[in-house]
Design an enzyme around this catalytic site. Structure first.
Site, PDB file in Angstrom:
ATOM      1  N   LYS A  68      -7.480  -6.835 -56.276  1.00  0.00           N
ATOM      2  CA  LYS A  68      -8.217  -6.567 -55.035  1.00  0.00           C
ATOM      3  C   LYS A  68      -7.651  -7.303 -53.815  1.00  0.00           C
ATOM      4  CE  LYS A  68     -12.761  -5.094 -56.586  1.00  0.00           C
ATOM      5  NZ  LYS A  68     -14.192  -5.223 -56.290  1.00  0.00           N
ATOM      6  N   ASP A 105     -17.308  -1.859 -51.140  1.00  0.00           N
ATOM      7  CA  ASP A 105     -18.297  -2.696 -51.840  1.00  0.00           C
ATOM      8  C   ASP A 105     -19.444  -3.143 -50.913  1.00  0.00           C
ATOM      9  OD1 ASP A 105     -17.377  -2.703 -54.441  1.00  0.00           O
ATOM     10  OD2 ASP A 105     -16.077  -4.441 -54.152  1.00  0.00           O
ATOM     11  N   ALA A 131     -17.547 -10.953 -55.021  1.00  0.00           N
ATOM     12  CA  ALA A 131     -18.717 -10.103 -54.764  1.00  0.00           C
ATOM     13  C   ALA A 131     -19.567 -10.700 -53.642  1.00  0.00           C
ATOM     14  CB  ALA A 131     -19.539  -9.941 -56.038  1.00  0.00           C
TER      15      ALA A 131
END
Ligand code: NAP
Length: 270
Positions: A68, A105, A131
């Site tokens: 990522k 996200d 996250a």
């Protein structure tokens, strides 16, 4: 028959739920295209992008661990994501053939709670990893007043809050919760194989929402405790499906049929 396809890349990749989600929507909409998992190791990531950029059938890809951040080195970062979320989870090719990185996200996290007015509110967040960065990006956009960030390493949490220019405080995991309208778990605690996230939910007001990003298992101890207190809950599949929905429309040009979410959730759980 079309050869158009999109894919998710990662290392490992077999566990990814993305092929099931996107294939479900492709079939529902009768779109003649495929979505598959493709194993890409860190040393083949650069070659992967060179090859796919030249492949007219490739519609784009989703990116999962551990690529990522590294994928940012191979694409254009027009949204300044390296400085904000620090990661991308989707790559597309624009009409001039350039590879563009984006991140769905943050929007995927925010969609299930977009009806809440968080402006000026204090929110509690657990975790300071990848996250949590997407969550903080969304909370900043929602104009929250402050974030109480609970983390195993509070120093790391304090640096993260500062990097998003957010007010609030960084506390250890055993600190009492503040009375906030939203509690988010963006740590792996509660995941299968991890310790549960043991928080005392008593300080939360009766109309608070508890949002757990963990989706294996779907019923974490945190969500069970929240429901035991009659609080509203949001589970990790909502975000997983939400981020995929935004990517699907970018890849295939049509919004997925979200009225089929219950059927999709059943398929993902079984
Ligand atoms: P990550 O970067 O590995 O998360 C690291 C964070 O978790 C750090 O804050 C770390 O604390 C803390 N942590 C890790 N192990 C811990 C332990 N044993 N005890 C206490 N704290 C611990 O992971 P991530 O990518 O941010 O993902 C976090 C969770 O969100 C995972 O469960 C993932 O599956 C889930 N997730 C869900 C979605 C979705 O769509 N639903 C999307 C992304 C992620 P330190 O700072 O002290 O190291």
């Amino acid at each position: 028959m079309s050869n158009a396809y999109a894919e998710v890349i990662g290392d490992p990749i077999a566990h990814s739920r993305s092929p099931m989600i996107h294939s479900f929507w492709l079939e529902k909409l009768g779109i003649d295209a495929a979505y598959r998992a493709h194993h890409v190791t860190p040393d083949t990531l650069a070659d992967y992008f060179v090859q796919r950029q030249a492949d007219p059938d490739w519609q784009g890809c989703n990116i999962t661990l551990p690529h990522k951040e590294a994928a940012l080195d191979h694409v254009e970062d027009r949204g300044g994501l390296r400085q904000s979320i620090g990661a991308i989870n989707t790559v597309l090719r624009d009409e001039d053939g350039a590879l563009i990185g984006t991140n769905t996200d943050a929007a995927g996290f925010y969609t299930p709670i977009s009806g809440l007015d968080l402006s000026g509110e204090t929110v509690a967040l657990v975790g300071a990893g990848g996250a949590a960065r997407a969550v903080l990006f969304a909370l900043k956009r929602a104009d929250v007043g402050a974030v109480v960030l609970l983390n195993r390493t509070p120093l790391k949490a304090a640096a993260l809050l500062a990097s998003f220019d957010l007010k609030g405080e960084a506390l250890p995991l055993d600190a009492p919760l503040p009375a906030v309208p939203l509690l988010v778990n963006a740590s792996p605690l509660g995941m299968t194989g991890q310790e549960p996230l043991a928080l005392d939910l008593d300080p939360l007001p009766n109309d608070a929402i508890v949002y757990d990003l963990v989706y294996v298992p779907l019923e974490t101890e945190l969500l069970v405790a929240a429901r035991g207190r009659d609080l509203d809950t949001v589970d990790g599949l909502d975000m997983l499906i939400g981020q995929a929905a935004i990517a699907f429309e970018l890849f295939f040009g049509k919004a997925p049929p979200r009225d089929c979410d219950d059927e999709l959730r059943e398929a993902l759980i079984s």
